[in-house]
Every structure is written in structure tokens, then in C-alpha cells.
Write an enzyme that holds these catalytic residues in place. Structure first.
Site, PDB file in Angstrom:
ATOM      1  CB  THR A  28     -36.074   3.187 -42.095  1.00  0.00           C
ATOM      2  OG1 THR A  28     -34.664   2.911 -41.920  1.00  0.00           O
ATOM      3  CG2 THR A  28     -36.591   2.392 -43.288  1.00  0.00           C
ATOM      4  N   GLY A  99     -42.433   1.089 -37.301  1.00  0.00           N
ATOM      5  CA  GLY A  99     -42.033  -0.188 -37.838  1.00  0.00           C
ATOM      6  C   GLY A  99     -42.784  -0.693 -39.038  1.00  0.00           C
ATOM      7  CD  GLU A 107     -37.352   2.515 -37.925  1.00  0.00           C
ATOM      8  OE1 GLU A 107     -38.274   2.017 -37.246  1.00  0.00           O
ATOM      9  OE2 GLU A 107     -37.540   3.113 -39.006  1.00  0.00           O
TER      10      GLU A 107
END
Ligand code: DER
Length: 233
Positions: A28, A99, A107
Site C-alpha cells: 500500500t 505504516g 501489511e
């Protein structure tokens, strides 16, 4: 060379590790975004076949569906062949802070299930020691008594007097895909012992994830104005 172009170059290099028939973990963030697009393009061109992917966030899942990448989950595919994801900080031992995109829990679930975890960064992410960027290191906490847990994080000796801040989205607390909050840690100096810090953070009940990804990356692809380098464990 704009940073975006460096991210794309690193991401495309990582996709060279993808082979037909693999189960992939899709990261991401803006760098991972390039990798997902590239995988979709190669599938469309028939250069890749029989790919199954596990997404690390709802937004990556949406991008993968739109790109024609078949999705599954860890329940049905507990062994991931290869994950590709970005990072916020990379230290000389390939330990990471991740993060800042808010997807750290999924993740870490996916990337710890991966045989190979390729991190893709532009050179601005390299640090001498984790916590050294002065930017947020996220901790995912349940919503219940989040302030109490923020204060407990602040007092951890392993974090040596960090500042804590509830991550907001507009006027409201940011809520993760898992319906949790994020407490952002800001360090005045780099973390002395990342393993000890990770263990101390994880020991607080109510903490469900944090952005220290230690001993996880198997390869880091770094794009800089001088070219692309691959560092591996
Ligand atoms: O939030 C995340 O873990 C992202 O992967 C982050 O670490 C990197 O995001 P970027 O590729 O947009 O810089």
C-alpha cells in the site's frame, strides 16, 4: 528526476521478480501503487499468467480489481511467494519503518507470510537509524481508551521520550481498515534498540500493530538519480 519517477523505476524493477503462477502480496502506498499497475499491465499483455494476489488494504484491493488482478486472502493462501511494498524508512540492516499510509497491520500480516519481501523505495527513505527521519512512526491501537494507551507509549523507556499524536483525518480520528486508531510516535533522536522498542510497544494491551518491520525485508530496491541498486539479506 522527480521522486515519483524514482518510485516507479523501483517498483517496475521489483515486478521483474514476479513469475507466472505466483501468489503475491500487494503493498500500500504510492510506490506500491506503481507495482500493482505494472502487474496488471503485464497480465493484460499476457506476459504474466495465473497470478493470485492478497492486498494489504482496501484501497490496494480496489486498485488490483480495477487492474484485473485476481484477489484472495491469507485464509485461502497462507503462503505468499512474493510481496512488494514501499517503506517510510530503511536502515543499513534493511529494517524498516512503515505504516504512514495507515495499512501497517495488514501489511505486516501479509509480509510476514511471504517467502520473499521486496521493499521498493526512492533514496529519500534511507536512514542511518530508525526513527531518524523525525516523521511519524505509527502504532495501531483499539479505539477503547486510546488516550490511556497513547500516554503509556509516551512513557516507555525504550522510546526515550517520544511525542505522541492521534492521527486525524479532517476533524475526526483516522480509522484504519480494521476499525482501529493510529497513534503517531515522533522521536527526538533515532531509536537506540529497535527490537527492544518493538517488544515494548507490542506488550501494551490494546496495541494491535506498529510500524517497526524488523528482519522482514529480503530485498530492498533503491532508486536514485544515479540508478537502481538492489540490497538483499
Ligand atoms: O504506509 C506504508 O507502509 C507505505 O508502504 C509507506 O511505507 C510508503 O509509502 P509511499 O510509497 O507512498 O512513500
Amino acid at each position: 528526476v522527480p521522486q515519483d519517477e524514482l518510485k516507479r523505476i523501483a517498483a517496475y524493477k521489483a515486478v521483474e521478480y514476479v513469475k507466472s503462477g505466483m501468489v503475491l502480496g500487494l503493498g500500500t502506498g504510492s510506490t506500491a501503487n506503481f507495482a500493482v499497475a505494472r502487474i496488471g499491465q503485464l497480465l493484460k499483455e499476457g506476459k504474466l499468467k495465473d497470478i493470485i494476489a492478497v492486498a494489504t488494504s482496501t484501497r490496494t484491493a480496489e486498485q488490483a480489481v480495477a487492474a484485473g488482478i485476481p484477489l484472495s486472502g491469507l485464509d485461502d493462501h497462507p503462503l505468499i511467494d512474493l510481496s512488494i511494498d514501499g517503506a517510510d524508512e530503511v536502515d543499513p540492516d534493511l529494517n524498516l519503518v512503515k505504516g504512514r499510509g495507515g495499512a501497517l497491520l495488514r501489511e505486516k500480516m501479509v509480509e510476514t507470510a511471504s517467502a520473499t519481501f521486496v521493499v521498493v523505495v526512492d533514496e529519500t527513505k534511507l536512514v542511518d537509524a530508525l526513527g531518524g527521519s523525525g516523521l511519524a512512526m505509527p502504532v495501531e491501537v483499539v479505539q477503547f481508551c486510546w488516550k490511556y494507551n497513547a500516554e503509556r507509549l509516551k512513557k516507555l523507556p525504550e522510546l526515550a521520550g517520544c511525542e505522541v499524536k492521534l492521527r486525524m483525518e479532517g476533524d475526526n480520528p483516522f480509522v484504519t481498515d480494521n476499525s482501529n486508531y493510529i497513534i503517531e510516535l515522533y522521536f527526538k533522536e533515532p531509536i537506540k534498540d529497535a527490537k527492544a522498542a518493538a517488544n515494548a510497544i507490542s506488550s501494551i494491551p490494546g496495541v494491535v500493530g506498529h510500524g517497526l518491520f524488523l528482519d522482514m525485508a529480503t530485498h530492498v530496491i533503491i532508486a536514485s538519480v544515479d540508478g537502481v541498486t538492489v540490497r538483499s539479506k
